[in-house]
Design an enzyme around this catalytic site. Structure first.
Site, PDB file in Angstrom:
ATOM      1  N   GLU A 305      66.842  68.389 116.535  1.00 12.12           N
ATOM      2  CA  GLU A 305      65.514  68.705 115.987  1.00 12.12           C
ATOM      3  C   GLU A 305      64.699  69.503 116.998  1.00 12.12           C
ATOM      4  OE1 GLU A 305      65.468  68.219 112.909  1.00 12.12           O
ATOM      5  OE2 GLU A 305      67.127  66.785 112.855  1.00 12.12           O
ATOM      6  N   GLU A 327      70.859  75.765 110.416  1.00 13.04           N
ATOM      7  CA  GLU A 327      71.558  74.487 110.588  1.00 13.04           C
ATOM      8  C   GLU A 327      72.889  74.627 111.333  1.00 13.04           C
ATOM      9  OE1 GLU A 327      70.045  71.936 110.458  1.00 13.04           O
ATOM     10  OE2 GLU A 327      68.372  72.280 109.087  1.00 13.04           O
TER      11      GLU A 327
HETATM   12  N1  ARG Z   1      66.277  70.223 108.602  1.00 14.27           N
HETATM   13  C1  ARG Z   1      66.684  68.856 108.715  1.00 14.27           C
HETATM   14  C2  ARG Z   1      67.731  68.851 109.821  1.00 14.27           C
HETATM   15  O1  ARG Z   1      67.478  69.026 110.913  1.00 14.27           O
HETATM   16  C3  ARG Z   1      67.227  68.284 107.475  1.00 14.27           C
HETATM   17  C4  ARG Z   1      66.294  68.244 106.315  1.00 14.27           C
HETATM   18  C5  ARG Z   1      67.004  67.876 105.099  1.00 14.27           C
HETATM   19  N2  ARG Z   1      66.142  67.783 103.981  1.00 14.27           N
HETATM   20  C6  ARG Z   1      66.578  67.704 102.719  1.00 14.27           C
HETATM   21  N3  ARG Z   1      65.718  67.606 101.797  1.00 14.27           N
HETATM   22  N4  ARG Z   1      67.799  67.738 102.383  1.00 14.27           N
HETATM   23  O2  ARG Z   1      68.885  68.841 109.654  1.00 14.27           O
HETATM   24 ZN    ZN Z   2      68.874  70.716 111.294  1.00 14.82          ZN
END
Ligand code: ARG
Ligand code: ZN
Length: 880
Positions: A305, A327
């Site tokens: 994060e 990601e």
């Molecule tokens: N961005 C987040 C991460 O660091 C995950 C968020 C996922 N949210 C969702 N609604 N699927 O991986």
């Molecule tokens: Zn992420």
């Protein structure tokens, strides 16, 4: 709940937003059942947008209370409202301020999207499309705005008020019991990175001085009484900040970095700018309640994060098809971080195990999709192992192909060129291509094609000429929507091992590009010749798992055992033994199906014994190498006609053979535990892992003191890793003292929900004849709670994914139980339900009785009276 009828969104239809929203001023009045949000949006037409173009804002189940442009309330003829859109017509031609008042009910928000309350704390989750549950907005990642957020709440209820960025004002409201805080985030951001938190929270504080000398205040907010479980997370955060400066040149850009841990959260954590919100299982740890794996996960998720601040926040995604841009890259970064903090080979093996157990099956079944999908109906269903884990593998291959310096040059150019933008995979790849003058056209297929490439290698050695020739073939099996595919660029790290165990360098290689010890495959079939080899080498291919492919190298059992003992590449040493064990287990399972007697291969039993006693190897490595392929791994490698009972019988045959052949060695290894005060570091964790692995094999040895050994291990455990290891064996082996130890565990930990999750999970994964009945009974336990995603995952999800014989009971009752739960949970929380539903994705691979039962349950789900868009999407793709 969102509308159930869904239209497919397609990458090729992308068009930029017709309007910009430069600033967002929010006023959030919090009350448990009625929060009122006033949004003031500074809106202007984008260049090229014709005057009079309607402004269409996204919304999700909002109650609209007011609408004004430049202070003048809008009459009804100026707008239309549907459940998911607010459309304004006769929009001013000049920049204007749109004021929207909405009201929502945080307590009734069981989907945990948008603004909700978790154990009394107001919090938000806006990725991917949660901001539209708070106010009407252009809720898409390419609309970047500067946010100012005023939060107001009852002071007694929510003494802590947090937002993105910096606190610029706060105070009490005279004559009331309320107070407020105003937060301002100077960095333009998409709405999915918006966050606010309000509650009665405690915190721990620390500081970090950045490379340019700025002091950053770090705070972790938790429920009162949990402050003493934050030290590891804080330590991980500081190490992450330092590492990102050193390895990627990324410095933090605000004076504050806040983390909040909440107990009800759909996913792992969320990288909201300056205000990360976490599932508390990735924050809270102490030796009493967290395992070594928990510590490692916390370190990785905190880093992940935090790293998003540059890869995700400062440079974000143009649209959700580009999700892997942030990601995949950020997972790669957190994996590298953990590798630097711990043992690189051990981390690599763990990551590949995860990839193979989660991503490979996804990529081989009805839910397969490219790392960058081209189409979705519900974006929440694309936070997948393919986007995350395969996405990280693609970045790793880029580094392998370009070398560390080329890779860093590309990253530097990416940060420099795209800072502050919402961009695409094409733009990302262009940076690497330009920085290193490399054509990445074919490489881009890794983002576009679904499916795991299968690489088949046949080798022939010519003693007279000293040549070794490989016939290499790559292909991807046809998938729904992808009947054929084109060859991928595959970096294949290799070694040719001589009889003494040393690598033999060839004098020349023809038929493929070579970079150091990496063969670069580009064609469907390739014939590669290594020359100048004085004797026949043993091939070590795909060292370090240099590409996410399924390799079939047709190696003999002897060669595999040779590699397991001799390969200088630790990953392939591990892989060779796994491959050998997999072959043996799959043939044992076939015998079980045919009702033939089962007997493990003595050579294999010896090879495992060698690993156990080889003191030259790192204990953490040995613990991993001793771990047999899981039943799910074996099911995947079996392909079709899977019979989980046969696989389970095969696996326990080998476990017992290993346990009884090496009972003494296991007995001594299991008592070799770290001494002194508990430390979660890699060395101590590795020692515990080996000792507990040994304990597990001893439990399968058939010796007559097993139960005494296990109860003793449980009773003497002074940390959660050892405690849960002993409890798991007692419960899974159905030993008489299991009940009493479960009860002891419950008494000790019933106030700590993360520990109780483990208590549920141990029972959910027990492959006992009455396993299903126990799990059903546990859903009625006073501590079971359908509203808490962690609890649902630790019982129902753990059952569906970690108890293959009970889930796939031949009478179909395991499938039926999970389907019942999908339908029930879907009413409350579609994201949790649709995730649970993915456990059916490999249903066609079962033998015919089971696959018929699974299909019947999928059909039942699909005809359920009310089904969310999330679950509808998964069930339909599963059945397609
Ligand atoms: N961005 C987040 C991460 O660091 C995950 C968020 C996922 N949210 C969702 N609604 N699927 O991986
Ligand atoms: Zn992420």
């Amino acid at each position: 709940m969102r509308p159930e009828t869904a239209v497919a969104i397609r990458l090729e239809d992308y068009a930029s937003a017709p309007y910009r929203i430069d600033t967002v001023d929010l006023d959030i009045q919090l009350n448990p059942r009625a929060a009122t949000i006033t949004a003031r949006l500074a809106i202007s037409r984008q260049d090229g947008t014709p005057e009079g173009t309607d402004l269409v804002l996204d919304g999700d189940a909002l109650e609209l209370f007011g609408l004004a442009i430049d202070g003048l309330p809008l009459t009804q003829d100026r707008y239309t409202v549907t459940p998911d859109k607010l459309t304004l017509n006769e929009v001013p031609t000049h920049p204007f301020v749109l004021e929207i008042v909405t009201r929502i009910n945080p307590d009734a928000n069981t989907e945990l999207m948008g603004l909700y309350r978790s154990s009394g704390t107001y919090c938000t989750q806006c990725e991917a499309e949660g901001f539209r549950c708070i106010t009407y907005f252009l809720d898409r990642p390419d609309v970047l705005s500067v946010y100012t957020t005023r939060i107001e709440a009852r002071k007694g209820e929510a003494p802590v008020l947090l937002g993105n960025g910096n606190l610029i004002q706060s105070g009490d409201l005279p004559g009331t019991d309320r107070h407020f805080a105003v937060w301002h985030d100077p960095h333009p951001k998409p709405s999915y990175l918006f966050a606010m938190v309000a509650g009665d929270l405690a915190h721990v504080a620390d500081t970090f001085v950045t490379s340019s000398g700025r002091e950053v205040d770090l705070k972790i907010y938790v429920e009162h009484g949990r402050e003493n479980r934050c030290a590891w997370a804080m330590d991980s955060l500081k190490r992450s900040m330092k590492w990102d400066e050193e390895v990627f040149g990324c410095e933090y850009d605000l004076d504050i970095f806040n983390i909040v841990a909440v107990s009800d959260f759909n996913m792992g954590a969320m990288e909201n700018k300056g205000l990360n919100i976490f599932n508390d299982k990735y924050v809270l740890a102490d030796p009493e309640t967290a395992t070594d794996q928990d510590y490692a996960n916390i370190e990785a998720v905190i880093a992940h994060e935090y790293f998003h601040n540059w890869t995700g926040n400062r440079i974000t995604c143009r649209d959700w098809f580009q999700l892997c841009l942030k990601e995949g890259l950020t997972v790669f970064r957190d994996q590298e971080f953990s590798s630097n903090m711990r043992s690189r080979p051990v981390k690599r093996i763990s990551d590949v195990r995860l990839l193979k157990s989660h991503q490979f099956p996804e990529d081989a079944g009805p839910l397969a999709h490219p790392v960058r999908p081209r189409k979705y109906t519900e974006i929440n269903n694309f936070y997948t192992a393919t986007v995350y884990e395969k996405g990280a593998e693609v970045v790793r291959m880029l580094k392998t192909l370009l070398g560390p310096d080329g890779f860093r040059k590309g990253m530097d150019l990416y940060f420099e060129r795209h800072d502050g933008e919402a961009t695409t995979i094409e733009a990302f790849l262009a940076c690497f291509s330009e920085a290193t003058s490399t054509d990445l056209g074919q490489f881009a297929r890794w983002y576009e094609q679904a499916g795991t490439p299968q690489v088949d290698v046949k080798s022939q050695y010519n003693a007279a000429s000293g040549d070794l020739t490989l016939e290499i073939n790559q292909m991807i099996s046809p998938l729904p929507g992808q009947p054929s595919s084109d060859p991928s660029v595959i970096p294949l790290r290799f070694g040719l091992i001589g009889p003494n165990g040393d690598d033999m360098p060839p004098s020349s290689v023809t038929g493929a590009k070579v970079q150091g010890d990496v063969l670069i495959l580009e064609d469907k079939t390739q014939s590669v010749t290594f020359s100048g080899l004085p004797s026949k080498p043993v091939l070590s291919l795909l060292r370090g798992f240099s590409a996410p492919v399924q390799l079939e190298a047709h190696q003999s059992a002897d060669d595999l055992l040779f590699l397991a003992r001799q390969d200088c590449d630790p990953f392939n040493r591990w892989q060779a033994l796994q491959t050998r064990a997999t072959q043996d287990l799959i043939s044992l399972a076939a015998k079980a199906v045919a009702n033939q007697p089962l007997k493990a291969d003595p050579q294999l039993v010896d090879a495992f014994g060698d690993v156990l006693t080889n003191e030259d190897l790192d204990p953490a490595f040995r613990a991993l190498a001793l771990q047999l392929p899981s039943e799910a791994d074996l099911a995947r490698d079996t392909g079709m006609n899977v019979d989980p009972d046969a696989i389970s019988a095969a696996r326990s045959t080998l476990r017992k053979a290993l346990g009884s052949a090496h009972a003494n060695a296991f007995k001594s290894a299991m008592s070799n535990r770290p001494t002194g005060t508990f430390s979660p570091d890699a060395a101590n964790a590795g020692q515990r892992a080996l000792a507990n692995q040994a304990l597990g094999y001893y439990a399968a040895s058939g010796e007559n003191d097993i139960e005494a050994v296990l109860t003793n291990a449980f009773d003497r455990a002074d940390n959660m890793t050892d405690l849960i290891a002993a409890l798991t064996l007692l419960v899974h082996d159905g030993l008489p003292s299991a009940e009493q130890r479960l009860e002891a565990f419950r008494k000790r930990h019933e106030d700590t929900s993360l520990a109780m999750d483990k208590w549920f999970m141990v029972q959910a994964t027990a492959a006992l004849a009455d396993g299903l009945e126990r799990v059903k009974a546990l859903t009625a336990h006073p501590l079971f709670d359908f509203a808490n995603p962690n609890r649902v995952r630790s019982l129902v999800h753990a059952f569906a994914t970690g108890n293959p014989t009970q889930f796939a009971r031949i009478d179909g009752s395991g499938f039926e139980f999970v389907a019942d739960n999908v339908i029930a949970i879907d009413q409350r929380n579609p994201q949790v339900a649709s995730r649970l539903l993915t456990c059916f994705r490999s249903w066609r691979a079962y033998e015919k009785t089971r696959s018929a039962h699974a299909e019947a349950q999928l059909l039942r789900i699909s005809s359920a009276e009310k089904l969310s868009r999330d679950s509808r999407d998964i069930v339909e793709r599963c059945l397609q």
